[in-house]
Design a protein around this motif. Structure first.
Motif, short mmCIF file in Angstrom:
data_model
loop_
_atom_site.label_atom_id
_atom_site.label_comp_id
_atom_site.label_asym_id
_atom_site.label_seq_id
_atom_site.Cartn_x
_atom_site.Cartn_y
_atom_site.Cartn_z
N ARG A 1 42.62 74.24 19.95
CA ARG A 1 42.15 73.92 18.53
C ARG A 1 43.09 74.86 17.65
O ARG A 1 43.76 74.00 16.52
N ALA A 2 43.80 75.74 18.15
CA ALA A 2 44.81 76.30 16.99
C ALA A 2 46.01 75.45 17.19
O ALA A 2 46.86 75.61 16.05
N GLN A 3 46.45 74.81 17.82
CA GLN A 3 47.44 73.86 17.97
C GLN A 3 47.46 72.58 17.34
O GLN A 3 48.15 71.71 17.30
N THR A 4 46.18 72.36 17.14
CA THR A 4 45.69 70.93 16.64
C THR A 4 46.30 70.69 15.34
O THR A 4 46.10 71.55 14.38
N ALA A 5 47.08 69.49 15.13
CA ALA A 5 47.63 68.98 13.94
C ALA A 5 46.51 68.66 12.98
O ALA A 5 46.55 69.11 11.74
N ALA A 6 45.25 67.95 13.36
CA ALA A 6 44.30 67.35 12.56
C ALA A 6 43.39 67.04 13.47
O ALA A 6 43.46 66.62 14.51
N ARG A 7 42.07 66.69 12.74
CA ARG A 7 40.87 66.23 13.30
C ARG A 7 40.62 64.93 12.92
O ARG A 7 40.57 64.72 11.38
N VAL A 8 40.42 63.87 13.57
CA VAL A 8 40.49 62.67 13.41
C VAL A 8 38.84 62.27 13.88
O VAL A 8 38.83 62.49 15.21
N VAL A 9 37.86 62.06 13.20
CA VAL A 9 36.68 61.31 13.79
C VAL A 9 36.58 59.94 13.74
O VAL A 9 36.77 59.26 12.62
N VAL A 10 36.09 59.27 14.79
CA VAL A 10 35.84 57.98 14.80
C VAL A 10 34.33 57.86 15.21
O VAL A 10 33.97 58.17 16.18
N THR B 1 27.54 64.42 9.51
CA THR B 1 26.35 65.05 10.01
C THR B 1 25.76 64.29 11.19
O THR B 1 25.57 62.94 11.06
N LEU B 2 25.38 64.94 12.34
CA LEU B 2 25.00 64.01 13.38
C LEU B 2 23.26 64.23 13.41
O LEU B 2 22.64 65.03 12.92
N ALA B 3 22.86 63.69 14.35
CA ALA B 3 21.55 63.28 14.57
C ALA B 3 20.62 64.86 14.89
O ALA B 3 19.58 65.02 14.43
N ASP B 4 21.36 65.62 15.62
CA ASP B 4 20.77 66.98 15.76
C ASP B 4 21.06 67.71 14.81
O ASP B 4 20.48 69.13 14.63
N GLY B 5 21.75 67.60 13.60
CA GLY B 5 21.77 68.55 12.43
C GLY B 5 23.08 69.09 12.26
O GLY B 5 23.63 69.44 11.49
N THR B 6 23.87 69.17 13.54
CA THR B 6 25.31 69.81 13.51
C THR B 6 26.17 68.95 12.58
O THR B 6 25.95 67.48 12.27
N THR B 7 27.19 69.45 12.15
CA THR B 7 28.14 68.91 11.40
C THR B 7 29.50 68.93 11.93
O THR B 7 29.99 69.65 12.75
N LEU B 8 30.40 67.89 11.63
CA LEU B 8 31.94 67.75 11.97
C LEU B 8 32.63 67.63 10.62
O LEU B 8 32.48 66.71 9.96
N ASP B 9 33.64 68.55 10.59
CA ASP B 9 34.68 68.29 9.53
C ASP B 9 35.63 67.51 10.05
O ASP B 9 35.82 67.26 11.25
N TYR B 10 36.42 66.62 8.94
CA TYR B 10 37.47 65.93 9.59
C TYR B 10 38.53 65.96 8.42
O TYR B 10 38.22 66.01 7.25
N ASP B 11 39.87 65.53 8.98
CA ASP B 11 40.74 65.15 8.25
C ASP B 11 40.95 63.72 7.55
O ASP B 11 41.22 63.30 6.54
#
Length: 425
Positions: A30-39, A120-130
């Motif tokens: 994760r520390a080396q990740t350039a960006a997060r893309v959610v599809v 936001t997902l069905a279980d209530g958790t969230t995902l940040d995205y670039d």
């Protein structure tokens, strides 16, 4: 459409196969990740986009969000309806995509907070995205036809989202007595895969000819003309004389509603009581696109065709059937091409890469009998906010010999294998 086989898969340490909950990426990676893309959406467009992003730059944290463990393909589903193919042959999982390093989250996305860049997902958790890519496909517009709602679809199936509805329509046709009528209500454009209802009518006629030869297919059409019309009508005359009747818009073919209790299909100029009613209503962009605010009054998503960027929501791209596409069809091949091109655009924007997105090339095959098919291909380029066909209309000649039709039927099978291999590994 032209396809290339995927490169050899590379195992990624610390990542495991898809599960019903999100799997955390190891801290070092994760520390080396350039960006997060959610599809969001694991169909042909979304799966292809996620794979292409991961291959373009392994530093990307690519997350594919899909509510279903198994994807069921619409292409070739009419063969299932006609008894030529089992529904299992249409179904694909996400294990191979996960093994390539894409995180697969088997949950529904329920909310998009565009200003905060959160899903936001069905279980209530969230995902940040670039960056967020929406590939939700279509939803059936259950407000478009009077009397046709989700309950009505259990009696008069639409079978335009593959799976249970596909099997249900097949079962109803199998149970129909010889001498019965299968009515297919066809909507106006824009619609998913415009030639598909006519392919479906053809293959249902094939089934009836071989199993219930006194039966008929009735097409109630909200259009006067349709894609590859001469090819279909010529095939019907050759293969199914007298079995397929089509009533176009100008002759009162547009279906306006149904009465489930009496099994009546209502048109502007008359009513019909077929033994089997396949009601394909108008469609709209999938629900998550609506929740994201990416849908306009047409029911579809306006985009910048050069980048697939939403015209309504920043840092959101929309691909596939949900788009207002202009000349490009709402089809699996087009969605896959858009997924790859969108991945190239995002990679360029996030990393400074200079490579241009691949061209949007597509081909679709229409099967009218097991050994009889024809095709339509095109090349598309951005023109303003829509796609224009720059090399199009390449279709099979009407007077092609039987050997050509057989070869195209074989090519259709090869095309489907390439399409699914390219999308799902």
């Amino acid at each position: 459409m032209t396809f290339t086989r995927p490169r050899t898969r590379r195992e990624v340490g610390g990542l495991i196969a898809a599960s019903a909950a999100m799997i955390a990426v190891p801290a070092v990676l994760r520390a080396q990740t350039a960006a997060r893309v959610v599809v969001i959406g694991g169909g042909f467009g979304g799966a292809s986009c996620a794979r292409a992003l991961r291959k373009a730059d392994e530093r990307f944290d690519v997350v594919l969000v899909e509510a279903n463990k198994t994807f069921t393909s619409c292409p070739q589903s009419s063969e299932v309806i006609a008894g030529l193919r089992d529904i299992g042959a249409q179904q694909f999982g996400y294990d191979k995509i996960a093994a390539e390093g894409v995180r697969v989250v088997l949950q529904a996305a329920t909310l998009i907070d565009a200003p905060a860049h959160k899903v936001t997902l069905a279980d209530g958790t969230t995902l940040d995205y670039d960056r967020l890519v929406l590939a939700p496909g279509i939803d059936i517009d259950f407000t478009a036809l009077q009397g046709y709602d989700e309950a009505a679809a259990t009696v008069m199936p639409h079978a335009y989202k593959a799976g249970e509805q596909t099997v249900l329509l097949r079962q109803k046709i199998e149970a129909m007595p010889d001498g019965g009528t299968v009515a297919i209500a066809v909507p106006a454009n824009p619609s998913r895969c415009p030639p598909a209802p006519y392919e479906r009518a053809s293959l249902i006629a094939y089934y009836l000819k071989t199993r219930k030869p006194k039966s008929k297919v009735l097409i109630l059409d909200a259009k006067d003309n349709f894609s590859q019309q001469k090819l279909f009508e010529n095939a019907w005359q050759q293969l199914y004389p007298g079995m397929i009747e089509r009533i176009p818009l100008s002759q009162g073919g547009r279906v306006t509603g149904v009465d489930v209790a009496t099994h009546t299909v209502i048109t502007e100029f008359g009513n019909y009581n077929p033994e089997v009613a396949n009601i394909i209503p108008p469609q709209k962009a999938g629900r998550i696109a609506q929740l994201a605010g990416a849908v306009d009054r047409t029911g579809w998503c306006p985009i910048d065709a050069a980048t697939f960027a939403s015209k309504l929501v920043p840092d959101v791209h929309v691909i596939g059937d949900a788009c207002l596409g202009g000349g490009i069809p709402k089809s699996a091949g087009a969605a896959q091409a858009q997924g790859k091109a969108c991945a190239a655009v995002i990679t360029r924007d996030l990393t400074g890469a200079t490579s241009e997105p691949p061209p949007l090339t597509g081909v679709c095959y229409s099967l009218v009998a097991p050994d009889y098919a024809f095709s339509l291909s095109g090349v598309y380029q951005p023109k303003g906010d829509l796609f224009a066909e720059v090399e199009g209309g390449k279709t099979s000649p009407v007077d092609a010999p039987p050997a050509t039709r057989t070869a195209e039927a074989e090519a259709a099978t090869a095309w489907f294998k390439a399409l699914t291999h390219d999308a799902f590994g």
